[in-house]
Design an enzyme around this catalytic site. Structure first.
Site, PDB file in Angstrom:
ATOM      1  N   TYR A 146       0.820  -1.218   0.000  1.00 59.24           N
ATOM      2  CA  TYR A 146       0.000   0.000   0.000  1.00 59.24           C
ATOM      3  C   TYR A 146       0.855   1.271   0.000  1.00 59.24           C
ATOM      4  O   TYR A 146       0.399   2.331  -0.415  1.00 59.24           O
ATOM      5  CB  TYR A 146      -0.937   0.032   1.214  1.00 59.24           C
ATOM      6  CG  TYR A 146      -2.058  -0.990   1.178  1.00 59.24           C
ATOM      7  CD1 TYR A 146      -2.185  -1.895   0.122  1.00 59.24           C
ATOM      8  CD2 TYR A 146      -2.996  -1.065   2.194  1.00 59.24           C
ATOM      9  CE1 TYR A 146      -3.192  -2.840   0.101  1.00 59.24           C
ATOM     10  CE2 TYR A 146      -4.013  -2.008   2.176  1.00 59.24           C
ATOM     11  CZ  TYR A 146      -4.103  -2.890   1.126  1.00 59.24           C
ATOM     12  OH  TYR A 146      -5.111  -3.825   1.096  1.00 59.24           O
ATOM     13  N   LYS A 198       2.998 -15.336   1.959  1.00 59.34           N
ATOM     14  CA  LYS A 198       2.876 -16.063   0.689  1.00 59.34           C
ATOM     15  C   LYS A 198       4.316 -16.395   0.267  1.00 59.34           C
ATOM     16  O   LYS A 198       4.802 -15.979  -0.796  1.00 59.34           O
ATOM     17  CB  LYS A 198       2.151 -15.154  -0.329  1.00 59.34           C
ATOM     18  CG  LYS A 198       1.754 -15.827  -1.619  1.00 59.34           C
ATOM     19  CD  LYS A 198       0.634 -16.839  -1.476  1.00 59.34           C
ATOM     20  CE  LYS A 198       0.354 -17.490  -2.814  1.00 59.34           C
ATOM     21  NZ  LYS A 198      -0.442 -18.717  -2.709  1.00 59.34           N
ATOM     22  N   ASP A 230      -3.520 -17.862   1.340  1.00 58.53           N
ATOM     23  CA  ASP A 230      -4.695 -18.506   0.720  1.00 58.53           C
ATOM     24  C   ASP A 230      -5.257 -19.577   1.647  1.00 58.53           C
ATOM     25  O   ASP A 230      -6.474 -19.713   1.808  1.00 58.53           O
ATOM     26  CB  ASP A 230      -4.372 -19.062  -0.681  1.00 58.53           C
ATOM     27  CG  ASP A 230      -2.969 -19.636  -0.792  1.00 58.53           C
ATOM     28  OD1 ASP A 230      -2.222 -19.587   0.206  1.00 58.53           O
ATOM     29  OD2 ASP A 230      -2.618 -20.133  -1.875  1.00 58.53           O
ATOM     30  N   ASP A 254      -5.426  -6.527   5.960  1.00 60.29           N
ATOM     31  CA  ASP A 254      -6.612  -5.773   5.557  1.00 60.29           C
ATOM     32  C   ASP A 254      -7.719  -6.751   5.157  1.00 60.29           C
ATOM     33  O   ASP A 254      -8.864  -6.673   5.617  1.00 60.29           O
ATOM     34  CB  ASP A 254      -6.211  -4.879   4.360  1.00 60.29           C
ATOM     35  CG  ASP A 254      -7.285  -3.877   4.002  1.00 60.29           C
ATOM     36  OD1 ASP A 254      -8.278  -3.768   4.731  1.00 60.29           O
ATOM     37  OD2 ASP A 254      -7.123  -3.189   2.962  1.00 60.29           O
ATOM     38  N   ASP A 258     -11.116  -8.227   7.670  1.00 53.62           N
ATOM     39  CA  ASP A 258     -12.514  -8.053   7.249  1.00 53.62           C
ATOM     40  C   ASP A 258     -13.231  -9.400   7.218  1.00 53.62           C
ATOM     41  O   ASP A 258     -14.389  -9.508   7.625  1.00 53.62           O
ATOM     42  CB  ASP A 258     -12.583  -7.401   5.857  1.00 53.62           C
ATOM     43  CG  ASP A 258     -12.643  -5.877   5.960  1.00 53.62           C
ATOM     44  OD1 ASP A 258     -12.222  -5.346   7.010  1.00 53.62           O
ATOM     45  OD2 ASP A 258     -13.097  -5.233   5.004  1.00 53.62           O
TER      46      ASP A 258
END
Ligand code: NAD
Length: 367
Positions: A146, A198, A230, A254, A258
């Protein structure tokens, strides 16, 4: 003990929910003999209206001098782009991003707690989640993809070869400090850490794994493991109870926070804390300013009140006080008190003020 707290009520339901949280602070101060000095400052749309700036310098200065900051929410009606023509491009939400940066708050703590009393609001089967769940997601907040370099390249000959890039950057120091925060938090919980990455494809993730091994040496009592993002996304819905503390990058955190928050039911229940290298932290509900219900005394103040509990725990090292707030919240839920967002048949429908007052009363009367 005396603590200085800056409150930033902000916009929409912000002032209503902050008022209840301040009442809770006063009750905790009285009960445990602390002096909480409250200083109200401006942020967001209300600051743009009066000071023409979403984060006035005075607010920044006062926050930097405080022991903790409690924020309501910022932003106006998402369907009206009221500040589109502001000469400096300022918007209410910019104030929030800027205060996090100014205070160097690099870790975001988002507990995802399913209370037994609200288990019917959970979208997962009871056989998977039981009647309760308690996960802490520790998300890196000021680096990663980001904040990495962004670029666009236009191919003049063949536009289909034009491209965009987002750089994923992590320094060892940035990884080490967030891991340390996460491991320290795990020490106060069930001492079980999963670091999500990852690493099968990303170089930054491989570095995260190397630094995790180094940091873990200072926490021999903590059981830790690595998990690909994943798989973590799947595990959160097939076996969420395996998690205690998840530590992860900005983008993965992030998304996963959620996902985890939806397991708990209403957004009106979710607190958060943003921390840096010092004890100064910013505490806020996970939801926005909800302009659709502002001024109606129906907003759920629990996310903000539980943010005060996090403030006691992480900025003030006041564990008993944090637990007193959390127990009072559990008590009122067990007694059937519900704001509109968590209401089900047979419960007692209350407004923002009545919910705040009920929690304060339990704080006073609980042992
Ligand atoms: P929102 O979280 O404000 O509202 C989404 C829905 O949840 C609405 O229906 C709202 O009524 C409900 N809701 C939210 N909090 C509630 C509570 N405590 N009790 C009961 N119901 C609640 O998100 P949105 O509508 O997308 O955004 C509204 C404004 O808030 C926008 O300006 C947005 O930019 C801003 N926003 C601010 C923050 C923040 O300050 N941290 C976060 C998200 C959005």
């Amino acid at each position: 003990m005396t603590k200085r707290i800056v409150i930033l009520p902000g916009d929409g339901i912000g002032p209503e929910i902050i008022m209840q949280a301040v009442m809770v602070l006063h009750e905790i101060g009285d009960k445990f003999d602390h002096g909480f000095i409250i200083d109200e400052q401006m942020i967001g749309e209300v600051a743009l209206e009066t000071e023409n700036c979403s984060l006035p310098d005075k607010t920044i200065e006062k926050c930097k001098q405080a022991d903790a900051v409690l924020l309501g929410a910022v932003g106006g009606d998402p369907n009206i782009n009221r500040w589109a023509d502001h000469p400096t491009g300022d918007r209410p939400e910019k104030g929030l991003l800027k205060i996090r940066k100014e205070l160097n708050l690099f870790s975001n703590l988002r507990p995802a707690i399913l209370y037994p009393e609200l288990s019917q609001a959970c979208p997962l089967k009871e056989s998977i989640v039981g009647d309760s769940m308690d996960i802490m997601i520790v998300r890196e907040l000021t680096s990663g993809i980001y904040f990495g370099k962004k670029s666009r390249f236009t191919d003049e000959e063949n536009d289909e070869y034009s491209y965009a890039t987002d750089e994923m950057f992590y320094s060892k120091q940035e990884i080490r400090r967030i891991l340390k925060t996460g491991f320290e938090i795990a020490m106060k919980r069930n001492k079980n850490v999963v670091v999500v990455d990852k690493a099968n494809v990303l170089e930054t993730s491989k570095l995260w794994r190397e630094i995790t091994t180094e940091v873990a040496k200072d926490f021999p009592n903590i059981k830790y493991s690595h998990m690909y993002v994943d798989n973590a996304a799947m595990q959160l819905v097939v076996n969420p109870k395996q998690f205690d503390v998840i530590i992860t990058t900005n983008m993965f955190g992030d998304i996963l926070s959620d996902e985890a928050s939806m397991i708990t039911g209403s957004i009106g229940m979710l607190p958060s804390a943003s921390l840096g290298e010092t004890k100064l932290g910013l505490y806020e509900p996970s939801h926005g300013s909800a302009p659709d219900i502002a001024g109606e005394d129906i907003a759920n103040p629990i996310a903000t009140i539980l943010s005060v509990a996090m403030m006691c725990r992480y900025s003030f090292d006041m564990e008993k006080e944090a637990q007193a707030i959390e127990t009072a919240v559990k008590n009122v839920l067990a007694e059937g008190y519900r704001t509109k967002d968590i209401f089900t048949e047979g419960c007692k429908l209350v407004g923002t003020t009545e919910m705040g007052e009920a929690i304060c009363e339990r704080i006073i009367n609980n042992e």
